[in-house]
Design a protein around this motif. Structure first.
Motif, PDB file in Angstrom:
ATOM      1  N   LYS A   1      37.407  47.644  48.918  1.00  0.00           N
ATOM      2  CA  LYS A   1      36.583  46.625  49.349  1.00  0.00           C
ATOM      3  C   LYS A   1      37.146  45.299  50.156  1.00  0.00           C
ATOM      4  CE  LYS A   1      32.915  48.284  46.433  1.00  0.00           C
ATOM      5  NZ  LYS A   1      32.271  48.048  45.293  1.00  0.00           N
ATOM      6  N   ARG A   2      38.482  44.971  49.455  1.00  0.00           N
ATOM      7  CA  ARG A   2      39.055  43.680  49.821  1.00  0.00           C
ATOM      8  C   ARG A   2      40.180  44.136  50.756  1.00  0.00           C
ATOM      9  NH1 ARG A   2      37.910  39.846  46.070  1.00  0.00           N
ATOM     10  NH2 ARG A   2      39.100  38.365  47.363  1.00  0.00           N
ATOM     11  N   GLU A   3      40.235  45.158  51.508  1.00  0.00           N
ATOM     12  CA  GLU A   3      41.246  45.859  52.343  1.00  0.00           C
ATOM     13  C   GLU A   3      42.826  45.635  51.665  1.00  0.00           C
ATOM     14  OE1 GLU A   3      40.297  43.697  55.906  1.00  0.00           O
ATOM     15  OE2 GLU A   3      38.656  44.793  56.262  1.00  0.00           O
ATOM     16  N   LEU A   4      42.842  45.968  50.527  1.00  0.00           N
ATOM     17  CA  LEU A   4      43.990  46.106  49.776  1.00  0.00           C
ATOM     18  C   LEU A   4      44.452  47.259  49.479  1.00  0.00           C
ATOM     19  CD1 LEU A   4      43.982  43.497  47.049  1.00  0.00           C
ATOM     20  CD2 LEU A   4      45.554  43.706  48.754  1.00  0.00           C
ATOM     21  N   ARG A   5      45.773  47.672  49.358  1.00  0.00           N
ATOM     22  CA  ARG A   5      46.167  48.935  48.873  1.00  0.00           C
ATOM     23  C   ARG A   5      46.182  49.055  47.277  1.00  0.00           C
ATOM     24  NH1 ARG A   5      51.846  49.671  51.687  1.00  0.00           N
ATOM     25  NH2 ARG A   5      52.193  47.399  50.752  1.00  0.00           N
ATOM     26  N   TYR A   6      45.691  50.000  46.759  1.00  0.00           N
ATOM     27  CA  TYR A   6      45.910  50.035  45.212  1.00  0.00           C
ATOM     28  C   TYR A   6      46.900  49.562  44.718  1.00  0.00           C
ATOM     29  CZ  TYR A   6      45.673  52.383  40.416  1.00  0.00           C
ATOM     30  OH  TYR A   6      45.663  52.732  39.232  1.00  0.00           O
ATOM     31  N   SER A   7      48.160  50.178  45.131  1.00  0.00           N
ATOM     32  CA  SER A   7      49.368  49.689  44.690  1.00  0.00           C
ATOM     33  C   SER A   7      49.582  48.281  44.560  1.00  0.00           C
ATOM     34  CB  SER A   7      50.642  50.537  45.341  1.00  0.00           C
ATOM     35  OG  SER A   7      50.662  49.976  46.862  1.00  0.00           O
ATOM     36  N   ASP A   8      49.131  47.489  45.660  1.00  0.00           N
ATOM     37  CA  ASP A   8      49.224  46.082  45.684  1.00  0.00           C
ATOM     38  C   ASP A   8      48.191  45.285  44.726  1.00  0.00           C
ATOM     39  OD1 ASP A   8      51.018  46.009  47.745  1.00  0.00           O
ATOM     40  OD2 ASP A   8      49.541  45.937  49.231  1.00  0.00           O
ATOM     41  N   LEU A   9      47.047  45.825  44.450  1.00  0.00           N
ATOM     42  CA  LEU A   9      46.174  45.402  43.298  1.00  0.00           C
ATOM     43  C   LEU A   9      46.752  45.454  42.071  1.00  0.00           C
ATOM     44  CD1 LEU A   9      43.171  44.239  42.717  1.00  0.00           C
ATOM     45  CD2 LEU A   9      42.545  46.756  42.481  1.00  0.00           C
ATOM     46  N   LYS A  10      47.588  46.545  41.718  1.00  0.00           N
ATOM     47  CA  LYS A  10      48.316  46.758  40.495  1.00  0.00           C
ATOM     48  C   LYS A  10      49.112  45.484  40.190  1.00  0.00           C
ATOM     49  CE  LYS A  10      49.495  50.738  38.919  1.00  0.00           C
ATOM     50  NZ  LYS A  10      50.195  52.224  38.996  1.00  0.00           N
ATOM     51  N   LYS A  11      49.662  44.861  41.253  1.00  0.00           N
ATOM     52  CA  LYS A  11      50.846  44.018  41.092  1.00  0.00           C
ATOM     53  C   LYS A  11      50.223  42.619  40.549  1.00  0.00           C
ATOM     54  CE  LYS A  11      53.735  46.234  44.304  1.00  0.00           C
ATOM     55  NZ  LYS A  11      54.234  46.382  45.658  1.00  0.00           N
ATOM     56  N   ILE A  12      48.786  42.350  40.976  1.00  0.00           N
ATOM     57  CA  ILE A  12      47.855  41.294  40.690  1.00  0.00           C
ATOM     58  C   ILE A  12      47.824  40.971  39.048  1.00  0.00           C
ATOM     59  CG2 ILE A  12      46.137  39.747  40.907  1.00  0.00           C
ATOM     60  CD1 ILE A  12      45.816  41.398  43.624  1.00  0.00           C
ATOM     61  N   ASP A  13      48.169  39.742  38.663  1.00  0.00           N
ATOM     62  CA  ASP A  13      48.168  39.573  37.145  1.00  0.00           C
ATOM     63  C   ASP A  13      46.743  39.110  36.522  1.00  0.00           C
ATOM     64  OD1 ASP A  13      49.074  39.364  34.682  1.00  0.00           O
ATOM     65  OD2 ASP A  13      50.319  37.785  34.932  1.00  0.00           O
ATOM     66  N   ARG A  14      46.600  39.392  35.323  1.00  0.00           N
ATOM     67  CA  ARG A  14      45.445  38.899  34.578  1.00  0.00           C
ATOM     68  C   ARG A  14      45.086  37.622  35.174  1.00  0.00           C
ATOM     69  NH1 ARG A  14      49.107  39.078  30.212  1.00  0.00           N
ATOM     70  NH2 ARG A  14      48.142  40.845  29.461  1.00  0.00           N
ATOM     71  N   GLY A  15      43.494  37.292  35.066  1.00  0.00           N
ATOM     72  CA  GLY A  15      43.279  35.944  35.448  1.00  0.00           C
ATOM     73  C   GLY A  15      43.016  36.115  37.099  1.00  0.00           C
ATOM     74  N   VAL A  16      43.939  36.043  37.944  1.00  0.00           N
ATOM     75  CA  VAL A  16      43.639  36.230  39.252  1.00  0.00           C
ATOM     76  C   VAL A  16      43.072  37.663  39.539  1.00  0.00           C
ATOM     77  CG1 VAL A  16      45.126  36.256  41.518  1.00  0.00           C
ATOM     78  CG2 VAL A  16      45.888  34.944  39.790  1.00  0.00           C
ATOM     79  N   ARG A  17      43.532  38.473  38.855  1.00  0.00           N
ATOM     80  CA  ARG A  17      42.828  40.162  38.951  1.00  0.00           C
ATOM     81  C   ARG A  17      41.269  40.009  38.991  1.00  0.00           C
ATOM     82  NH1 ARG A  17      44.189  45.659  37.857  1.00  0.00           N
ATOM     83  NH2 ARG A  17      46.277  45.031  37.635  1.00  0.00           N
ATOM     84  N   ARG A  18      40.873  38.863  38.229  1.00  0.00           N
ATOM     85  CA  ARG A  18      39.221  38.741  38.146  1.00  0.00           C
ATOM     86  C   ARG A  18      38.483  38.705  39.420  1.00  0.00           C
ATOM     87  NH1 ARG A  18      34.764  39.571  38.073  1.00  0.00           N
ATOM     88  NH2 ARG A  18      33.233  39.174  36.421  1.00  0.00           N
ATOM     89  N   HIS A  19      39.312  37.998  40.587  1.00  0.00           N
ATOM     90  CA  HIS A  19      38.706  37.881  41.915  1.00  0.00           C
ATOM     91  C   HIS A  19      38.615  39.333  42.514  1.00  0.00           C
ATOM     92  CE1 HIS A  19      39.129  33.718  41.571  1.00  0.00           C
ATOM     93  NE2 HIS A  19      40.296  33.690  41.250  1.00  0.00           N
ATOM     94  N   PHE A  20      39.178  40.160  41.864  1.00  0.00           N
ATOM     95  CA  PHE A  20      38.898  41.683  42.760  1.00  0.00           C
ATOM     96  C   PHE A  20      38.148  42.854  41.651  1.00  0.00           C
ATOM     97  CE2 PHE A  20      42.812  39.543  44.074  1.00  0.00           C
ATOM     98  CZ  PHE A  20      42.627  39.752  45.258  1.00  0.00           C
ATOM     99  N   HIS A  21      38.052  42.657  40.601  1.00  0.00           N
ATOM    100  CA  HIS A  21      37.220  43.436  39.651  1.00  0.00           C
ATOM    101  C   HIS A  21      37.143  42.642  38.339  1.00  0.00           C
ATOM    102  CE1 HIS A  21      40.590  45.065  36.996  1.00  0.00           C
ATOM    103  NE2 HIS A  21      41.440  45.003  38.095  1.00  0.00           N
ATOM    104  N   ASP A  22      36.338  43.489  37.580  1.00  0.00           N
ATOM    105  CA  ASP A  22      36.134  42.923  36.196  1.00  0.00           C
ATOM    106  C   ASP A  22      36.753  43.452  35.234  1.00  0.00           C
ATOM    107  OD1 ASP A  22      34.733  41.221  34.056  1.00  0.00           O
ATOM    108  OD2 ASP A  22      32.973  42.209  34.413  1.00  0.00           O
ATOM    109  N   ASP A  23      36.875  43.175  33.826  1.00  0.00           N
ATOM    110  CA  ASP A  23      37.382  44.039  32.817  1.00  0.00           C
ATOM    111  C   ASP A  23      36.676  45.311  32.836  1.00  0.00           C
ATOM    112  OD1 ASP A  23      39.081  41.892  31.969  1.00  0.00           O
ATOM    113  OD2 ASP A  23      37.573  41.401  30.316  1.00  0.00           O
TER     114      ASP A  23
END
Length: 379
Positions: free
Chosen positions: A322-344
């Protein structure tokens, strides 16, 4: 404070380990906690949690064995998923106390029933609001902490689902004619995005034209919160907590004279049949990205071992897309910032063995396990 439950030494006890450690109580891999496969009274289960917030607000547990404080009381399996908001305090409190309260009330009434479950929820709510009252002057922001609560109890061939907020449980059941496994949603959700929920709120607050407000294309109760029922959120239940020193963004401009949010769970009772294959319990972070049937198809088409992790991964892949990211790139995003992409996201998959469902004698050892990642330290 409610006294903590007495727990036997069972699967789930002991320290959580990182990386390749033993998984008697689950493993941690980065922002994910998981228990790939374990046994409960009526089959096997799989659990997984992924953290997105700076502090994990989802809490969860699986308890299998005695459901009351007396040895002669009911036995079965209990699943709880608690999706917190405004901080982790309420979800952690419910994770520590709701099952204890259920066992106490079940002992008093000598069984499991809708009444027993509602009393356990009410006792937990009252205990948490009492905690808020005691800590109001030293920790006023605890008044803005709340949690959804999704509970499933299997006992004597019956499935009890209790829900408050917008987590969801979906049953995978086989059609007799085609043997296809279809999704059946068993929980009722309390979210202002649902028209019937908005109508219920307006009926309960007929003189408040601002009881639900469309804000940034999202319906919110008083323009503040999406869920209409919760445990906690004292600032929207008792007017004495909706004032300084609570942060201004939570304070309403006018006083209120009855609770704005409800605290009673919706309860569904379902008699289990041989066609009922498995249950998926999950916080709304999963259902934001997967439909009921998509989740059921994943569980039905892949091995049981690690299936909860597979569901989490499927949701994260959708979130990345949905955010035009690769899954491998999403996995590199740390907690806190990650909330902009998905919830817990918390997922518990409970498989049902038809030979055990109506068996009142527990063949498996008691199990107690809680899902989640330890809070980060400064070290």
């Amino acid at each position: 404070m409610v006294k903590p439950c007495w727990k036997p030494s069972v699967e789930g006890d002991g320290p959580r380990r990182r990386g390749g450690g033993g998984d008697s109580s689950g493993r941690v891999d980065g922002l994910m906690w998981y228990k790939d496969l374990g046994h409960h009274a009526y089959g096997v289960f799989s659990m997984a949690v992924i953290q997105a917030n700076a502090m994990l607000e989802d809490q969860s547990q699986l308890e299998s064995g005695p459901l009351s404080s007396t040895s002669s009381g009911p036995h079965g399996t209990f699943v709880g998923v608690y999706d917190g908001h405004g901080g982790p305090e309420a979800s952690r409190f419910v994770n520590e106390n709701l099952f204890c309260n259920l066992k106490r009330v079940a002992s008093e009434h000598q069984g499991i029933s809708e009444h027993v479950i509602k009393k356990a929820f009410l006792a937990t709510e009252e205990s948490f609001l009492s905690l808020v009252e005691r800590q109001w002057h030293s920790r006023p922001q605890i008044a803005s902490a709340g949690t959804c609560g999704l509970v499933g109890i299997i006992c004597n061939g019956m499935l009890y689902i209790a829900n408050i907020g917008d987590s969801r449980v979906v049953l995978g059941t086989a059609e007799r004619a085609t043997r296809e496994v279809r999704a059946v949603q068993l929980s009722t959700e309390h979210n202002a995005s649902i028209q019937s929920v908005r109508e219920e709120l307006k009926a309960m607050h007929p003189y408040d034209s601002q009881i639900v407000v469309l804000k940034h294309k999202v319906w919110r109760v008083k323009g503040l919160i999406q869920v209409s029922r919760s445990i906690g959120d004292a600032y929207l239940k008792r007017a004495e907590f909706n004032r300084e020193p609570l942060l201004p963004k939570f304070r309403l401009p006018e006083p209120f004279f009855r609770p704005i949010l409800g605290s009673e769970p919706s309860i569904t009772v379902h008699k289990l049949s041989r066609q009922d294959k498995f249950l998926i319990f999950a916080s709304d972070g999963l259902w934001e990205h997967l439909s009921n049937q998509e989740a059921i198809d994943i569980v039905n088409n892949y091995p049981r071992n690690g299936i909860a992790r597979r569901l989490v991964k499927a949701a994260l892949e959708e979130a990345a897309k949905k955010r035009e990211l690769r899954y491998s790139d999403l996995k590199k995003i740390d907690r806190g910032v990650r909330r902009h992409f998905h919830d817990d996201i918390t997922v518990v998959v409970l498989f049902l063995d038809p030979h055990l469902i109506n068996d009142n004698f527990l063949h498996s050892s008691p199990v107690s396990i809680r899902g989640g990642i330890p809070a980060p330290t400064d070290s």
